[in-house]
Motif scaffolding. Structure first.
Motif, PDB file in Angstrom:
ATOM      1  N   ASN A 157       0.852  -1.187   0.000  1.00  0.00           N
ATOM      2  CA  ASN A 157       0.000   0.000   0.000  1.00  0.00           C
ATOM      3  C   ASN A 157       0.889   1.239   0.000  1.00  0.00           C
ATOM      4  O   ASN A 157       1.048   1.907   1.005  1.00  0.00           O
ATOM      5  CB  ASN A 157      -0.920  -0.022   1.224  1.00  0.00           C
ATOM      6  CG  ASN A 157      -1.976   1.064   1.154  1.00  0.00           C
ATOM      7  OD1 ASN A 157      -2.345   1.517   0.078  1.00  0.00           O
ATOM      8  ND2 ASN A 157      -2.448   1.500   2.303  1.00  0.00           N
TER       9      ASN A 157
ATOM     10  N   ASN B  81       1.600   4.807  -2.012  1.00  0.00           N
ATOM     11  CA  ASN B  81       1.119   5.796  -2.964  1.00  0.00           C
ATOM     12  C   ASN B  81       2.240   6.759  -3.317  1.00  0.00           C
ATOM     13  O   ASN B  81       3.252   6.836  -2.624  1.00  0.00           O
ATOM     14  CB  ASN B  81      -0.074   6.569  -2.398  1.00  0.00           C
ATOM     15  CG  ASN B  81      -1.341   5.740  -2.422  1.00  0.00           C
ATOM     16  OD1 ASN B  81      -1.550   4.928  -3.316  1.00  0.00           O
ATOM     17  ND2 ASN B  81      -2.185   5.919  -1.430  1.00  0.00           N
TER      18      ASN B  81
ATOM     19  N   GLU C  25      -8.301   9.037  -5.869  1.00  0.00           N
ATOM     20  CA  GLU C  25      -8.110   7.589  -5.965  1.00  0.00           C
ATOM     21  C   GLU C  25      -6.934   7.328  -6.894  1.00  0.00           C
ATOM     22  O   GLU C  25      -6.875   7.865  -7.997  1.00  0.00           O
ATOM     23  CB  GLU C  25      -9.373   6.906  -6.499  1.00  0.00           C
ATOM     24  CG  GLU C  25     -10.549   6.996  -5.559  1.00  0.00           C
ATOM     25  CD  GLU C  25     -11.813   6.408  -6.164  1.00  0.00           C
ATOM     26  OE1 GLU C  25     -12.063   6.631  -7.372  1.00  0.00           O
ATOM     27  OE2 GLU C  25     -12.537   5.731  -5.435  1.00  0.00           O
ATOM     28  N   GLU C  26      -5.988   6.514  -6.428  1.00  0.00           N
ATOM     29  CA  GLU C  26      -4.790   6.245  -7.214  1.00  0.00           C
ATOM     30  C   GLU C  26      -4.605   4.747  -7.358  1.00  0.00           C
ATOM     31  O   GLU C  26      -4.763   4.005  -6.393  1.00  0.00           O
ATOM     32  CB  GLU C  26      -3.567   6.848  -6.524  1.00  0.00           C
ATOM     33  CG  GLU C  26      -2.278   6.596  -7.270  1.00  0.00           C
ATOM     34  CD  GLU C  26      -1.076   7.145  -6.527  1.00  0.00           C
ATOM     35  OE1 GLU C  26      -0.191   6.342  -6.177  1.00  0.00           O
ATOM     36  OE2 GLU C  26      -1.032   8.363  -6.293  1.00  0.00           O
TER      37      GLU C  26
ATOM     38  N   LYS D 227      -5.117  -1.870  -7.091  1.00  0.00           N
ATOM     39  CA  LYS D 227      -3.991  -1.606  -6.196  1.00  0.00           C
ATOM     40  C   LYS D 227      -2.649  -1.834  -6.889  1.00  0.00           C
ATOM     41  O   LYS D 227      -1.700  -1.100  -6.687  1.00  0.00           O
ATOM     42  CB  LYS D 227      -4.089  -2.478  -4.946  1.00  0.00           C
ATOM     43  CG  LYS D 227      -2.960  -2.219  -3.946  1.00  0.00           C
ATOM     44  CD  LYS D 227      -3.147  -2.966  -2.659  1.00  0.00           C
ATOM     45  CE  LYS D 227      -4.109  -2.314  -1.723  1.00  0.00           C
ATOM     46  NZ  LYS D 227      -3.687  -1.007  -1.209  1.00  0.00           N
TER      47      LYS D 227
ATOM     48  N   ARG E 271      -4.531   8.749 -11.355  1.00  0.00           N
ATOM     49  CA  ARG E 271      -5.145   9.326 -10.162  1.00  0.00           C
ATOM     50  C   ARG E 271      -6.372  10.111 -10.604  1.00  0.00           C
ATOM     51  O   ARG E 271      -6.296  10.921 -11.530  1.00  0.00           O
ATOM     52  CB  ARG E 271      -4.165  10.242  -9.417  1.00  0.00           C
ATOM     53  CG  ARG E 271      -4.783  10.813  -8.132  1.00  0.00           C
ATOM     54  CD  ARG E 271      -3.878  11.789  -7.380  1.00  0.00           C
ATOM     55  NE  ARG E 271      -2.708  11.128  -6.863  1.00  0.00           N
ATOM     56  CZ  ARG E 271      -1.449  11.391  -7.251  1.00  0.00           C
ATOM     57  NH1 ARG E 271      -1.212  12.285  -8.180  1.00  0.00           N
ATOM     58  NH2 ARG E 271      -0.432  10.766  -6.716  1.00  0.00           N
ATOM     59  N   THR E 272      -7.493   9.871  -9.929  1.00  0.00           N
ATOM     60  CA  THR E 272      -8.714  10.619 -10.219  1.00  0.00           C
ATOM     61  C   THR E 272      -8.678  11.954  -9.491  1.00  0.00           C
ATOM     62  O   THR E 272      -7.880  12.158  -8.570  1.00  0.00           O
ATOM     63  CB  THR E 272      -9.973   9.848  -9.773  1.00  0.00           C
ATOM     64  OG1 THR E 272      -9.969   9.764  -8.341  1.00  0.00           O
ATOM     65  CG2 THR E 272     -10.022   8.446 -10.379  1.00  0.00           C
TER      66      THR E 272
ATOM     67  N   VAL F 136      -9.476  -0.694  -6.064  1.00  0.00           N
ATOM     68  CA  VAL F 136      -9.427   0.350  -5.032  1.00  0.00           C
ATOM     69  C   VAL F 136     -10.253   1.574  -5.429  1.00  0.00           C
ATOM     70  O   VAL F 136     -10.393   2.505  -4.652  1.00  0.00           O
ATOM     71  CB  VAL F 136      -7.972   0.771  -4.716  1.00  0.00           C
ATOM     72  CG1 VAL F 136      -7.210  -0.394  -4.100  1.00  0.00           C
ATOM     73  CG2 VAL F 136      -7.252   1.274  -5.953  1.00  0.00           C
ATOM     74  N   GLY F 137     -10.810   1.547  -6.633  1.00  0.00           N
ATOM     75  CA  GLY F 137     -11.627   2.666  -7.086  1.00  0.00           C
ATOM     76  C   GLY F 137     -12.120   2.422  -8.494  1.00  0.00           C
ATOM     77  O   GLY F 137     -11.825   1.397  -9.105  1.00  0.00           O
ATOM     78  N   LYS F 138     -12.896   3.369  -8.983  1.00  0.00           N
ATOM     79  CA  LYS F 138     -13.415   3.282 -10.345  1.00  0.00           C
ATOM     80  C   LYS F 138     -13.393   4.674 -10.959  1.00  0.00           C
ATOM     81  O   LYS F 138     -13.514   5.668 -10.261  1.00  0.00           O
ATOM     82  CB  LYS F 138     -14.845   2.739 -10.347  1.00  0.00           C
ATOM     83  CG  LYS F 138     -14.929   1.267  -9.941  1.00  0.00           C
ATOM     84  CD  LYS F 138     -16.349   0.746 -10.092  1.00  0.00           C
ATOM     85  CE  LYS F 138     -16.457  -0.707  -9.681  1.00  0.00           C
ATOM     86  NZ  LYS F 138     -15.910  -1.641 -10.654  1.00  0.00           N
TER      87      LYS F 138
END
Length: 140
Positions: free
Chosen positions: A66, A68, A128-129, A91, A123-124, A100-102
């Motif tokens: 984890n 970033n 969220e990355e 991830k 990255r959004t 981990v995101g959308k």
């Protein structure tokens, strides 16, 4: 040093050598958790490469990486070009990695780096990355 820390010594050494800050290593229920902040996308990608050399295809599932990237790396904006569905953000660079995101179809996201030709680190705007399939991302 535990057996898992020994198994992943090269990964931990790389994290230390490449300037991962706030590095925390903890073990719980037979899983090694590695947390921290990488100074660049290249360092994050390198850590995943080292992890993949130790555990090809990330099959064992005995590490949670984890890490970033420290700052919003100034990068190209790319557009999500899925047919209809949201794009999964994972991830790590692989379909076996947890989501981990959308990112929504037609959403504009920041390209942080490229793990390889297939997987790009994005990255959004919401922060969220993670890694997504490059075929669903189009440079603006």
């Amino acid at each position: 040093m535990s057996a898992l820390q020994d198994k992943y010594k090269a990964l931990l050494d790389a994290a230390n050598a490449d300037g991962v800050t706030g590095l925390q290593v903890a073990e719980a229920d037979g899983v090694l958790h590695i947390d921290g902040t990488a100074p660049s996308a290249d360092v994050k990608n390198k850590l995943w490469d080292v992890y993949g050399q130790i555990d090809p295809n990330f099959a064992t599932g005995d590490v949670v990486l984890n890490v970033n990237v420290a700052t919003a790396v100034e990068g190209a904006k790319v557009k999500v070009v899925t047919q209809e569905t949201d794009l999964n953000i994972r991830k790590g660079p692989g379909t076996d990695q947890p989501i981990v995101g959308k990112a929504a179809k037609d959403e504009i996201v920041t390209l942080v780096g490229k793990a390889n030709d297939q997987w790009w680190l994005i990255r959004t705007d919401a922060g969220e990355e993670g890694y997504s399939y490059a075929q669903y991302l189009s440079p603006l």
